[in-house]
Motif scaffolding. Structure first.
Motif, PDB file in Angstrom:
ATOM      1  N   PRO A 344       0.788  -1.062  -0.118  1.00 43.24           N
ATOM      2  CA  PRO A 344       0.264  -0.007  -0.137  1.00 43.24           C
ATOM      3  C   PRO A 344       0.701   1.197  -0.543  1.00 43.24           C
ATOM      4  O   PRO A 344       0.864   2.460  -0.698  1.00 43.24           O
ATOM      5  CB  PRO A 344      -0.916  -0.356   1.307  1.00 43.24           C
ATOM      6  N   THR A 345       1.998   1.280   0.645  1.00 39.26           N
ATOM      7  CA  THR A 345       2.909   2.420   0.802  1.00 39.26           C
ATOM      8  C   THR A 345       3.594   2.704  -0.988  1.00 39.26           C
ATOM      9  O   THR A 345       3.438   4.006  -1.431  1.00 39.26           O
ATOM     10  CB  THR A 345       3.878   2.106   1.513  1.00 39.26           C
ATOM     11  N   LEU A 346       3.628   1.537  -1.309  1.00 41.20           N
ATOM     12  CA  LEU A 346       4.299   1.804  -2.579  1.00 41.20           C
ATOM     13  C   LEU A 346       3.260   2.159  -3.415  1.00 41.20           C
ATOM     14  O   LEU A 346       3.551   3.515  -4.346  1.00 41.20           O
ATOM     15  CB  LEU A 346       4.675   0.262  -3.326  1.00 41.20           C
ATOM     16  N   GLU A 347       1.772   1.498  -3.499  1.00 37.64           N
ATOM     17  CA  GLU A 347       1.145   2.125  -4.616  1.00 37.64           C
ATOM     18  C   GLU A 347       0.935   4.075  -4.042  1.00 37.64           C
ATOM     19  O   GLU A 347       0.685   4.865  -4.978  1.00 37.64           O
ATOM     20  CB  GLU A 347       0.037   1.484  -3.913  1.00 37.64           C
ATOM     21  N   ALA A 348       0.699   4.056  -2.624  1.00 35.55           N
ATOM     22  CA  ALA A 348       0.510   5.428  -2.250  1.00 35.55           C
ATOM     23  C   ALA A 348       1.546   6.373  -2.786  1.00 35.55           C
ATOM     24  O   ALA A 348       1.413   7.515  -3.355  1.00 35.55           O
ATOM     25  CB  ALA A 348       0.739   5.855  -1.212  1.00 35.55           C
ATOM     26  N   TRP A 349       2.531   6.014  -3.085  1.00 37.26           N
ATOM     27  CA  TRP A 349       3.780   6.514  -3.470  1.00 37.26           C
ATOM     28  C   TRP A 349       3.186   7.098  -4.969  1.00 37.26           C
ATOM     29  O   TRP A 349       3.982   8.196  -5.857  1.00 37.26           O
ATOM     30  CB  TRP A 349       5.548   6.343  -3.361  1.00 37.26           C
ATOM     31  N   PHE A 350       2.913   6.397  -5.584  1.00 31.30           N
ATOM     32  CA  PHE A 350       3.062   5.915  -7.029  1.00 31.30           C
ATOM     33  C   PHE A 350       1.880   7.281  -6.953  1.00 31.30           C
ATOM     34  O   PHE A 350       2.456   7.824  -8.476  1.00 31.30           O
ATOM     35  CB  PHE A 350       2.809   4.652  -7.583  1.00 31.30           C
ATOM     36  N   HIS A 351       1.384   7.243  -7.035  1.00 28.88           N
ATOM     37  CA  HIS A 351      -0.131   7.989  -7.192  1.00 28.88           C
ATOM     38  C   HIS A 351      -0.093   8.996  -7.257  1.00 28.88           C
ATOM     39  O   HIS A 351      -0.666  10.028  -7.516  1.00 28.88           O
ATOM     40  CB  HIS A 351      -1.295   7.071  -5.791  1.00 28.88           C
ATOM     41  N   GLU A 352       0.686   9.720  -5.633  1.00 31.31           N
ATOM     42  CA  GLU A 352       1.068  10.819  -5.304  1.00 31.31           C
ATOM     43  C   GLU A 352       1.774  10.994  -5.953  1.00 31.31           C
ATOM     44  O   GLU A 352       2.971  12.242  -5.553  1.00 31.31           O
ATOM     45  CB  GLU A 352       1.301  10.728  -4.167  1.00 31.31           C
ATOM     46  N   ASN A 353       2.649  10.696  -6.649  1.00 35.64           N
ATOM     47  CA  ASN A 353       4.266  11.536  -8.334  1.00 35.64           C
ATOM     48  C   ASN A 353       5.636  11.206  -6.657  1.00 35.64           C
ATOM     49  O   ASN A 353       6.180  12.032  -7.131  1.00 35.64           O
ATOM     50  CB  ASN A 353       4.066  12.512  -9.115  1.00 35.64           C
ATOM     51  N   GLY A 354       5.237  10.177  -5.898  1.00 38.56           N
ATOM     52  CA  GLY A 354       6.784  10.744  -4.914  1.00 38.56           C
ATOM     53  C   GLY A 354       6.749  11.528  -4.194  1.00 38.56           C
ATOM     54  O   GLY A 354       7.381  11.476  -3.419  1.00 38.56           O
ATOM     55  N   ASN A 355       5.212  12.199  -3.838  1.00 39.22           N
ATOM     56  CA  ASN A 355       5.610  13.011  -3.077  1.00 39.22           C
ATOM     57  C   ASN A 355       5.046  12.638  -0.912  1.00 39.22           C
ATOM     58  O   ASN A 355       3.864  12.141  -1.350  1.00 39.22           O
ATOM     59  CB  ASN A 355       4.060  14.278  -3.066  1.00 39.22           C
ATOM     60  N   LEU A 356       6.070  12.556  -0.776  1.00 42.06           N
ATOM     61  CA  LEU A 356       5.944  12.115   0.100  1.00 42.06           C
ATOM     62  C   LEU A 356       5.206  12.445   1.529  1.00 42.06           C
ATOM     63  O   LEU A 356       3.719  11.927   1.684  1.00 42.06           O
ATOM     64  CB  LEU A 356       7.210  11.989   1.302  1.00 42.06           C
ATOM     65  N   VAL A 357       4.660  13.622   1.444  1.00 39.76           N
ATOM     66  CA  VAL A 357       4.195  14.455   2.327  1.00 39.76           C
ATOM     67  C   VAL A 357       2.204  14.067   1.472  1.00 39.76           C
ATOM     68  O   VAL A 357       1.783  13.014   2.796  1.00 39.76           O
ATOM     69  CB  VAL A 357       3.792  15.625   1.617  1.00 39.76           C
ATOM     70  N   ALA A 358       1.636  14.003   0.609  1.00 36.33           N
ATOM     71  CA  ALA A 358       1.007  13.937  -0.027  1.00 36.33           C
ATOM     72  C   ALA A 358       0.554  12.363   0.269  1.00 36.33           C
ATOM     73  O   ALA A 358      -0.160  11.338   0.962  1.00 36.33           O
ATOM     74  CB  ALA A 358       0.451  14.025  -1.455  1.00 36.33           C
ATOM     75  N   ALA A 359       1.280  11.768   0.286  1.00 32.40           N
ATOM     76  CA  ALA A 359       1.303  10.116   0.708  1.00 32.40           C
ATOM     77  C   ALA A 359       1.227   9.767   1.564  1.00 32.40           C
ATOM     78  O   ALA A 359       0.374   8.768   2.291  1.00 32.40           O
ATOM     79  CB  ALA A 359       2.981   9.412  -0.041  1.00 32.40           C
TER      80      ALA A 359
END
Length: 405
Positions: A344-359
């Motif tokens: 889920p972390t990897l998915e969120a990272w990709f979904h937010e284009n690498g934006n750590l705060v948004a992920a």
């Protein structure tokens, strides 16, 4: 082919029957006629009936008629017919007309002078003819979509005889209803099965109404929570219009289906009859993406698949599984043993284009927690999220994983 309220009103000999309200339901499918002899109808109908209310065996005042309308809507009957005359129901109350109009429930007035035996005979004969014609039309369409014919010209000639104008260019639509497991977890099997049957019937009726807006009026194929229909689409512009209409229709419908959810996949545009087998395959691929990728809001068109077209074209599933295991196998095994966190972390990272705060916000975790998980992902996989080629591999592996979930 189904018999609709509009078809019933057009039957020879029934000209004195008049639609008084609820024209929105003119395309409702009539399964059979039912004469209501009790105070209520909820216990005696299954959905799809054309209910005749005579007032002979039970007094029908305004309150009772409004109650019948409410039960008709709840049980999804096709329509209500009120018999009027000097002896029993003198006239249809205005409040009933207004309520039927608001509910979209067809309300038909029939004079007592029109004998019920003539009405039921006409409807019964029409139902038999409609069922026979419907089976023939379904057979032609199923054979066309399966490529099960020796001569396309002969099959199209047969289609024309059945009033199915298939010459032209089409977009194929596949639909699937998901979420029945959640319903069975909430209630007893017989109750849930009855509820699902009602939902399937309701979706089928709505699809027929949607299809009836097009001049072709082709049948809707459906079984076990899956439906198929053809929509005219000469070019990309027509396909876009179909997509927009279906998207609005789907959004409103899914609000009423919760916890069930309907998904839609559409083929590309401009498929002639000879390429409808290909169109069916495209629609199925788009449907798989609609079901597996939540950001698509339950609907996907084949032209929107991008790299998923390439993945869907790989017929050797073992190759995809091998690629997934090589890139993300360590993460999958970690989450099996320690609970879902890294995938889920990897998915969120990709979904937010690498934006750590948004992920981190998407996952409802602290940014430091997310940073630690990303470092753990890179260490387990031996890949770097800063490397463009590694990101490409990981992104493709994520797509394979979601398609197989």
């Amino acid at each position: 082919m189904s018999l609709t309220i509009a078809d019933v009103l057009a039957l020879p000999g029934l000209e004195s029957m008049c639609l008084r309200a609820g024209e929105a339901g003119l395309e409702n499918t009539v399964r059979w006629p039912y004469v209501a002899e009790n105070s209520g109808i909820a216990e005696w109908v299954l959905g799809g009936e054309l209910v005749f209310v005579t007032g002979i065996n039970h007094p029908r005042d305004e309150a009772n008629l409004l109650e019948l309308l409410d039960e008709a809507c709840q049980r999804q009957v096709a329509g209500l017919v009120i018999l009027t005359g000097p002896d029993y129901i003198h006239a249809i109350p205005q409040r009933l007309l207004e309520a039927a109009q608001e509910a979209g429930m067809p309300l038909i007035e029939q004079p007592y002078s029109l004998k019920m035996v003539l009405v039921t005979q006409a409807i019964g004969s029409a139902l038999i003819q409609s069922q026979q014609l419907g089976r023939s039309r379904h057979d032609v369409l199923e054979r066309l979509l399966a490529g099960d014919y020796q001569s396309l010209d002969l099959l199209l000639h047969r289609a024309a005889q059945l009033d199915m104008p298939l010459a032209g260019h089409w977009q194929l639509v596949q639909l699937q209803l998901d979420g029945s497991e959640a319903l069975f977890a909430q209630g007893e099997a017989p109750v849930v099965e009855a509820q699902l049957a009602r939902q399937h019937d309701a979706i089928t009726r709505r699809l027929r109404q949607f299809s009836a807006q097009h001049p072709s009026r082709l049948p809707v194929l459906g079984r076990a929570g899956q439906w198929t229909l053809l929509l005219p689409a000469m070019d990309a512009g027509a396909a876009l219009a179909n997509r927009q209409l279906l998207a609005g229709w789907l959004k409103a419908l899914n609000l009423r289906l919760t916890p069930l959810k309907l998904f839609i996949g559409l083929s590309a545009a401009a498929h002639p009859p000879a390429r409808l087998v290909q169109a069916l395959d495209e629609a199925r691929q788009a449907l798989a993406a609609a079901r597996r990728f939540s950001e698509r809001a339950g609907l996907c068109v084949y032209d929107e698949l991008g790299v998923l077209k390439l993945l869907s074209g790989v017929r050797d599933r073992a190759l995809l599984d091998q690629f997934l295991n090589e890139r993300l196998g360590p993460l999958l095994r970690h989450d099996v043993h320690h609970g879902p966190s890294l995938m889920p972390t990897l998915e969120a990272w990709f979904h937010e284009n690498g934006n750590l705060v948004a992920a981190a916000q998407r996952l409802a975790v602290h940014r430091n927690t997310l940073t630690h998980r990303v470092q753990r992902i890179e260490a387990l996989c031996g890949l770097s999220l800063d490397n463009a080629y590694d990101r490409l591999d990981i992104g493709i592996a994520l797509m394979i994983w979601r398609l197989s979930a």
